[in-house]
Write a protein that holds these residues in place. Structure first.
Motif, PDB file in Angstrom:
ATOM      1  N   ASP A 130       0.674  -1.020   0.041  1.00  4.98           N
ATOM      2  CA  ASP A 130      -0.050   0.053   0.035  1.00  4.98           C
ATOM      3  C   ASP A 130       0.799   1.185   0.226  1.00  4.98           C
ATOM      4  O   ASP A 130       2.189   1.190   0.057  1.00  4.98           O
ATOM      5  CB  ASP A 130      -0.834  -0.012   1.264  1.00  4.98           C
ATOM      6  CG  ASP A 130      -0.317   0.162   2.529  1.00  4.98           C
ATOM      7  OD1 ASP A 130       0.787   0.653   2.605  1.00  4.98           O
ATOM      8  OD2 ASP A 130      -0.935  -0.391   3.439  1.00  4.98           O
ATOM      9  N   ASP A 131       0.300   2.580   0.019  1.00  3.20           N
ATOM     10  CA  ASP A 131       1.000   3.759  -0.209  1.00  3.20           C
ATOM     11  C   ASP A 131       1.759   4.153   0.956  1.00  3.20           C
ATOM     12  O   ASP A 131       2.423   4.885   0.817  1.00  3.20           O
ATOM     13  CB  ASP A 131      -0.115   4.750  -0.863  1.00  3.20           C
ATOM     14  CG  ASP A 131      -0.557   4.634  -2.042  1.00  3.20           C
ATOM     15  OD1 ASP A 131       0.200   3.718  -2.810  1.00  3.20           O
ATOM     16  OD2 ASP A 131      -1.815   5.055  -2.373  1.00  3.20           O
ATOM     17  N   ASN A 184       8.247   0.356  -4.194  1.00  2.00           N
ATOM     18  CA  ASN A 184       6.956   0.366  -3.364  1.00  2.00           C
ATOM     19  C   ASN A 184       7.632   0.619  -2.101  1.00  2.00           C
ATOM     20  O   ASN A 184       7.328  -0.072  -1.113  1.00  2.00           O
ATOM     21  CB  ASN A 184       6.375  -1.180  -3.192  1.00  2.00           C
ATOM     22  CG  ASN A 184       6.069  -1.508  -4.552  1.00  2.00           C
ATOM     23  OD1 ASN A 184       5.404  -0.978  -5.559  1.00  2.00           O
ATOM     24  ND2 ASN A 184       6.195  -2.799  -4.869  1.00  2.00           N
ATOM     25  N   GLY A 186       6.713   3.001  -0.032  1.00  2.00           N
ATOM     26  CA  GLY A 186       5.789   3.537   0.867  1.00  2.00           C
ATOM     27  C   GLY A 186       6.066   4.816   1.525  1.00  2.00           C
ATOM     28  O   GLY A 186       6.740   5.690   0.747  1.00  2.00           O
ATOM     29  N   THR A 187       5.335   5.647   2.409  1.00  2.00           N
ATOM     30  CA  THR A 187       5.618   6.664   2.878  1.00  2.00           C
ATOM     31  C   THR A 187       6.851   6.646   3.709  1.00  2.00           C
ATOM     32  O   THR A 187       6.849   6.415   4.793  1.00  2.00           O
ATOM     33  CB  THR A 187       4.203   7.315   3.489  1.00  2.00           C
ATOM     34  OG1 THR A 187       3.483   7.273   2.784  1.00  2.00           O
ATOM     35  CG2 THR A 187       4.756   8.743   4.020  1.00  2.00           C
TER      36      THR A 187
END
Length: 228
Positions: A130-131, A184, A186-187
């Motif tokens: 996910d982000d 990927n 993420g933050t």
């Protein structure tokens, strides 16, 4: 007579419909209970996660043989990575958004792309993307004294599959999170492992990981001349 016969048929039809619906629901419930977690997770997995999982399965198949990594044992369970804690569990200012919030785990900074190991025996509940967390793994651990979940995020590479049996020290992933050089991420402002302990599979159930990884502090001794 004809009316009585039609009435009996209508009555049988009236009762057969709800009975059929109940049987159908029972069959669906039995099928769900017999299905693996990965099948059920498919209904709640976004297309990005499904594509990554399908690509991983195409490369590795449905079984992955994991290697045992280095075990660093400070407390009850070993460390998931060999590095320093750069952000503890609790309130903090988010390094990316600048907003005050609650850090649901601890950040560990090992060498870039270090091996990430499972802290306990268990079963993989979910492998996702996910982000916020980038590539992540959630593992369930069932022990006589407790059941808990360990969560590993900002991974550059994942070596596990949903439903897979995991043992303490298994290498389940490689550390990542570099916003420029890792897939990927993420933050994240830099490479690290975000690690959580949860009491159930939901994100809101997080608890402080430190008591799981480090021994409890010694009891404070009474000052000399003070009360015992």
């Amino acid at each position: 007579m004809v009316a009585d016969e039609d009435g009996r048929k209508n009555l049988m039809l009236l009762f057969s419909i709800p009975i059929g619906l109940v049987l159908l629901l029972l069959m669906m419930f039995a099928y769900i209970l017999a299905s693996p977690l990965s099948f059920l997770a498919g209904f709640f997995t976004n297309p990005q996660e499904m594509a990554a999982l399908q690509a991983f399965r195409a490369e590795h198949g449905d079984k992955v043989r994991l290697q045992t990594g280095m075990i660093v044992l400070n407390g009850k369970y070993p460390m998931p990575a060999n590095g320093v804690i750069t952000s503890p569990y609790g309130p903090r200012i988010h390094p990316v958004t600048g907003k005050r919030g609650f850090h649901s785990g601890i950040d560990i900074a090992p060498e870039w792309h270090s091996e990430i190991t499972s802290i306990a025996d268990g079963q993989v509940v979910k492998v996702g993307i996910d982000d916020i967390y980038g590539n992540y793994i959630l593992i369930r651990h069932d022990y006589p004294d407790e059941t808990f979940y360990s969560f590993y995020a900002h991974l550059s590479e994942v070596f596990t599959l949903p439903d897979q049996e995991i043992f303490t020290g298994d290498v389940i992933a490689l550390e990542g999170g570099d916003p420029v050089n890792d897939p990927n991420p993420g933050t994240s402002t830099g490479h690290h492992l975000h690690f959580e302990i949860r009491t159930n599979r939901f994100a809101w159930s997080h608890t402080d990981p430190i008591p799981y990884l480090y021994p409890p502090p010694p009891p404070a001794q009474a000052e000399e001349g003070g009360e015992a």
